[in-house]
Write an enzyme that holds these catalytic residues in place. Structure first.
Site, PDB file in Angstrom:
ATOM      1  N   HIS A   1      37.534 -21.200  -9.141  1.00  0.00           N
ATOM      2  CA  HIS A   1      37.262 -20.327  -7.997  1.00  0.00           C
ATOM      3  C   HIS A   1      35.837 -19.798  -8.072  1.00  0.00           C
ATOM      4  O   HIS A   1      35.560 -18.665  -7.666  1.00  0.00           O
ATOM      5  CB  HIS A   1      38.275 -19.185  -7.989  1.00  0.00           C
ATOM      6  CG  HIS A   1      38.482 -18.550  -6.646  1.00  0.00           C
ATOM      7  ND1 HIS A   1      38.582 -19.278  -5.472  1.00  0.00           N
ATOM      8  CD2 HIS A   1      38.628 -17.239  -6.275  1.00  0.00           C
ATOM      9  CE1 HIS A   1      38.775 -18.457  -4.463  1.00  0.00           C
ATOM     10  NE2 HIS A   1      38.794 -17.209  -4.909  1.00  0.00           N
TER      11      HIS A   1
ATOM     12  N   ASP B   1      44.685 -16.324  -6.609  1.00  0.00           N
ATOM     13  CA  ASP B   1      43.227 -16.296  -6.736  1.00  0.00           C
ATOM     14  C   ASP B   1      42.760 -15.056  -7.492  1.00  0.00           C
ATOM     15  O   ASP B   1      43.485 -14.066  -7.613  1.00  0.00           O
ATOM     16  CB  ASP B   1      42.568 -16.291  -5.362  1.00  0.00           C
ATOM     17  CG  ASP B   1      42.668 -17.623  -4.646  1.00  0.00           C
ATOM     18  OD1 ASP B   1      43.365 -18.519  -5.156  1.00  0.00           O
ATOM     19  OD2 ASP B   1      42.072 -17.756  -3.558  1.00  0.00           O
ATOM     20  N   ASP B   2      41.513 -15.119  -7.976  1.00  0.00           N
ATOM     21  CA  ASP B   2      40.731 -13.970  -8.450  1.00  0.00           C
ATOM     22  C   ASP B   2      41.102 -13.458  -9.836  1.00  0.00           C
ATOM     23  O   ASP B   2      40.632 -12.394 -10.245  1.00  0.00           O
ATOM     24  CB  ASP B   2      40.793 -12.803  -7.461  1.00  0.00           C
ATOM     25  CG  ASP B   2      40.154 -13.138  -6.123  1.00  0.00           C
ATOM     26  OD1 ASP B   2      39.597 -14.248  -5.995  1.00  0.00           O
ATOM     27  OD2 ASP B   2      40.210 -12.298  -5.212  1.00  0.00           O
TER      28      ASP B   2
ATOM     29  N   HIS C   1      47.017 -13.181  -4.624  1.00  0.00           N
ATOM     30  CA  HIS C   1      45.931 -12.797  -5.524  1.00  0.00           C
ATOM     31  C   HIS C   1      46.480 -12.103  -6.762  1.00  0.00           C
ATOM     32  O   HIS C   1      47.567 -11.514  -6.724  1.00  0.00           O
ATOM     33  CB  HIS C   1      44.931 -11.888  -4.806  1.00  0.00           C
ATOM     34  CG  HIS C   1      44.193 -12.568  -3.692  1.00  0.00           C
ATOM     35  ND1 HIS C   1      44.774 -12.799  -2.464  1.00  0.00           N
ATOM     36  CD2 HIS C   1      42.939 -13.085  -3.623  1.00  0.00           C
ATOM     37  CE1 HIS C   1      43.898 -13.429  -1.689  1.00  0.00           C
ATOM     38  NE2 HIS C   1      42.783 -13.604  -2.362  1.00  0.00           N
TER      39      HIS C   1
ATOM     40  N   HIS D   1      31.959 -15.634  -7.862  1.00  0.00           N
ATOM     41  CA  HIS D   1      32.636 -15.222  -6.632  1.00  0.00           C
ATOM     42  C   HIS D   1      31.718 -14.410  -5.718  1.00  0.00           C
ATOM     43  O   HIS D   1      32.172 -13.709  -4.802  1.00  0.00           O
ATOM     44  CB  HIS D   1      33.900 -14.408  -6.957  1.00  0.00           C
ATOM     45  CG  HIS D   1      34.931 -14.434  -5.863  1.00  0.00           C
ATOM     46  ND1 HIS D   1      34.948 -13.515  -4.836  1.00  0.00           N
ATOM     47  CD2 HIS D   1      35.991 -15.244  -5.641  1.00  0.00           C
ATOM     48  CE1 HIS D   1      35.978 -13.762  -4.034  1.00  0.00           C
ATOM     49  NE2 HIS D   1      36.625 -14.813  -4.498  1.00  0.00           N
TER      50      HIS D   1
END
Length: 266
Positions: free
Chosen positions: A109, A59-60, A211, A113
């Site tokens: 995602h 993620d991210d 991540h 965010h």
């Protein structure tokens, strides 16, 4: 309460009690459910359960760390899935192209965010996902439809919203194993390895949450050992695609509440 119950036959009362007990049990489930249906409170549709499959997910990104992770994946000949944040793509267009070119899958995602914005209402959430998809499409020519809720879908997903996301052709992927790099990116690589390989015997397939933002340097250090461990255990590494069975935490009890409201209104 007695007045309400007099309206129903005893079998119907027992049905309501059974539903309440079922929901209580569902709320105690720690691991998410595999599923595609949006008409059932407990969603299960496990496929390939006999095979030892692991989906590495990050993620991210994108960031400089994403490129280092891609280097390791290439060296180990392993495919993974990257859930990207739309507004971080500028300056890392080549990284996004590389993810796509090297056969990894790309997920959404959200665009910002920012929790207060994306979870303010369902319309905002969908707009954020579509905006992120458009940014990725501008670079790769594909429109991803696999999504991951920032922080996970628990507390944000109910049966009505699940059906709406499916109507928008989105598929949801939470996780059933995770490392704590999203909470504390400074955890040692040894600690991250232990988390990534703990209690995995009872999980199949595994969707492992990690991540790849700029601060996750120790995740890069732990990744080769994590991959080697699962290879030694006989796992097959796969990227998440639209054909992968969904994995999301059980929807909230609003579904059960709506059933109760309908029954007690008659």
């Amino acid at each position: 309460m007695k007045c309400i119950l007099k309206k129903f036959s005893y079998p119907l009362v027992f049905l309501v009690i059974a539903l309440i007990l079922t929901q209580t049990m569902c709320e105690k489930i720690v691991t998410p459910s595999f599923g595609k249906m949006c008409t059932n409170i407990s969603l299960t549709n496990q496929q390939n359960i006999e095979k030892k499959i692991i989906y590495l997910t990050f993620d991210d990104g994108p960031s400089v760390t994403t490129n280092k992770i891609l280097d390791t994946l290439k060296e180990k000949d392993v495919k993974a899935t990257f859930f990207l944040i739309g507004n971080q793509i500028v300056g890392f267009e080549d990284t996004v192209k590389r993810i796509h070119k090297e056969g990894h899958s790309i997920g959404l995602h959200t665009y910002t965010h920012k929790f207060k914005r994306i979870y303010n209402n369902n319309d905002n959430f969908i707009k954020e996902m579509k905006h992120c998809s458009d940014e990725i499409n501008n670079i790769t020519g594909v429109n991803p439809n696999i999504i991951r809720f920032p922080g996970g879908s628990r507390k944000h997903l109910n049966n009505e919203f699940l059906c709406r996301l499916h109507d928008e052709n989105f598929k949801i992927y939470d996780w059933n194993l995770q490392v704590s790099d999203g909470i504390n990116p400074n955890l040692s690589s040894n600690k991250l390895f232990k988390e990534a390989t703990a209690d995995n015997d009872s999980i199949s397939p595994i969707i492992l949450l990690m991540h790849c933002d700029y601060m996750h340097k120790n995740t890069c250090k732990a990744l080769p050992e994590i991959i080697d461990y699962y290879k030694q255990q006989g796992y097959i590494f796969k990227p998440i695609t639209e054909d992968t069975p969904e994995l999301y935490f059980p929807p909230s009890k609003r579904t059960l509440k709506s059933i109760w409201d309908i029954m007690t209104s008659k």
